[in-house]
Design a protein around this motif. Structure first.
Motif, PDB file in Angstrom:
ATOM      1  N   GLU A   1      30.012  39.080  43.704  1.00 60.68           N
ATOM      2  CA  GLU A   1      31.316  39.468  43.179  1.00 60.68           C
ATOM      3  C   GLU A   1      31.264  39.570  41.656  1.00 60.68           C
TER       4      GLU A   1
ATOM      5  N   ARG B   1      30.501  36.591  47.336  1.00 58.59           N
ATOM      6  CA  ARG B   1      31.585  36.968  48.215  1.00 58.59           C
ATOM      7  C   ARG B   1      31.034  37.380  49.571  1.00 58.59           C
TER       8      ARG B   1
ATOM      9  N   SER C   1      41.822  32.634  41.654  1.00 55.97           N
ATOM     10  CA  SER C   1      42.938  33.397  42.210  1.00 55.97           C
ATOM     11  C   SER C   1      43.207  32.946  43.633  1.00 55.97           C
TER      12      SER C   1
ATOM     13  N   ARG D   1      36.674  34.368  41.099  1.00 59.12           N
ATOM     14  CA  ARG D   1      36.575  35.818  41.262  1.00 59.12           C
ATOM     15  C   ARG D   1      35.836  36.477  40.096  1.00 59.12           C
ATOM     16  N   SER D   2      35.831  35.816  38.927  1.00 55.13           N
ATOM     17  CA  SER D   2      35.136  36.322  37.751  1.00 55.13           C
ATOM     18  C   SER D   2      34.617  35.122  36.977  1.00 55.13           C
TER      19      SER D   2
ATOM     20  N   GLN E   1      39.685  39.747  35.235  1.00 54.82           N
ATOM     21  CA  GLN E   1      38.265  39.616  34.952  1.00 54.82           C
ATOM     22  C   GLN E   1      38.173  38.977  33.579  1.00 54.82           C
TER      23      GLN E   1
ATOM     24  N   ASN F   1      44.876  38.770  39.093  1.00 54.07           N
ATOM     25  CA  ASN F   1      43.719  39.613  39.412  1.00 54.07           C
ATOM     26  C   ASN F   1      42.935  39.984  38.162  1.00 54.07           C
TER      27      ASN F   1
ATOM     28  N   GLN G   1      37.478  29.495  44.642  1.00 54.16           N
ATOM     29  CA  GLN G   1      37.777  30.932  44.567  1.00 54.16           C
ATOM     30  C   GLN G   1      37.567  31.529  43.166  1.00 54.16           C
TER      31      GLN G   1
ATOM     32  N   ASP H   1      35.770  34.563  49.187  1.00 52.47           N
ATOM     33  CA  ASP H   1      34.903  33.828  48.265  1.00 52.47           C
ATOM     34  C   ASP H   1      33.810  33.056  49.007  1.00 52.47           C
TER      35      ASP H   1
END
Length: 297
Positions: A41, A58, A105, A89-90, A139, A137, A87, A66
């Motif tokens: 991810e 991911r 997130s 995400r970035s 980055q 959401n 989780q 995740d």
């Protein structure tokens, strides 16, 4: 020296040697017996070790998707990982190789930030900061004590509890963007795109938040998205990953995922027209799906 590529068509990360222009490493990110293979991810190269990376993993067959954060050294995974429960995400390194931040997130909470610590056995969660980002959401990218987000948010992480500093004015756009600080120039690049509009890279003074200029990427496509911006070589050389796009003028390749190489990005208050396209090289995606890219120094 190296560009790491997280493939989506295959559950692999490959390492591209910029000197020899060859793939010199190729490795799996692991998987789950029930839900299948893990994919990248996000990838972060260690600031002081181009052979080591952190990967936010991911999975495509379950939600939430995740699969934890893991450390890989020369393609070998360290034993300790941060659980998928957090989780990430970035992800983005702070100064040195010991602290990694992760954007958190979850629909049940306001988006937050994970601070993780790296040691010889891998990585572990240090602190979770809730209700930190005002836009979801995101980055994130780190630079000199501040985390910057693709939606223009800046958060100071030098204090005991991170502090929201403010927003860069990116205007109105609906598609996801990308962000990359350029420390030596005191600039920050944002990739922006609204459905039906061109792709732009907007440039701001990193310290003052002042808008300096923008230039258009020679691609079109109403359903396209910026995936990432990275520097390569120096702070004026960029590699940009955009999905579902067509080259301008057309190169005969159907819309797909593109890498745009910019040899000399502008650093002053100016716009770049299509007459300046000699600065750009547009490549179709060599895989069957989209991918992410990260570079070592």
């Amino acid at each position: 020296q190296y560009i790491y590529i997280g493939l989506r068509g295959l559950p692999r990360v490959v390492r591209f040697n910029r000197g020899s222009e060859t793939i010199d490493d190729d490795f799996s990110l692991g998987g789950d017996f029930v839900f299948g293979n893990y994919y990248a991810e996000d990838i972060e190269v260690f600031p002081d070790d181009p052979f080591s990376i952190a990967v936010a993993r991911r999975i495509f067959t379950m939600l939430p998707y995740d699969a934890g954060v893991a450390i890989f050294k020369n393609g070998i995974m360290e034993p300790n990982i941060v659980s998928s429960d957090w989780q990430n995400r970035s992800i983005s390194f702070a100064i040195g190789n010991k602290t990694l931040y992760g954007y958190y997130s979850n629909d049940s909470f306001n988006d937050g930030l994970n601070k993780m610590t790296i040691d010889d056995d891998g990585i572990q969660l240090d602190t979770f900061y809730k209700e930190l980002f005002t836009i979801s959401n995101e980055q994130i990218e780190y630079s000199n004590g501040v985390l910057y987000s693709r939606r223009g948010q800046a958060v100071d992480v030098t204090t005991e509890h991170p502090t929201f500093l403010g927003n860069y004015d990116l205007g109105e756009y609906t598609s996801y963007g990308a962000v990359e600080p350029a420390d030596s120039l005191d600039r920050i690049y944002f990739g922006t795109h609204s459905f039906g509009d061109p792709y732009y890279v907007k440039i701001f003074n990193k310290s003052t938040f002042d808008f300096l200029g923008e230039f258009e990427i020679p691609l079109t496509g109403s359903n396209g998205e910026f995936y990432d911006i990275i520097k390569w070589g120096d702070d004026s050389k960029l590699a940009i990953n955009i999905k579902n796009a067509t080259a301008i003028p057309s190169d005969g390749v159907t819309p797909g995922h593109r890498i745009v190489i910019i040899d000399n990005a502008p650093v002053s208050n100016q716009n770049i027209s299509h007459s300046d396209l000699h600065q750009f090289k547009v490549y179709p995606n060599p895989t069957i799906d989209n991918f992410i890219i990260k570079s070592s120094s």
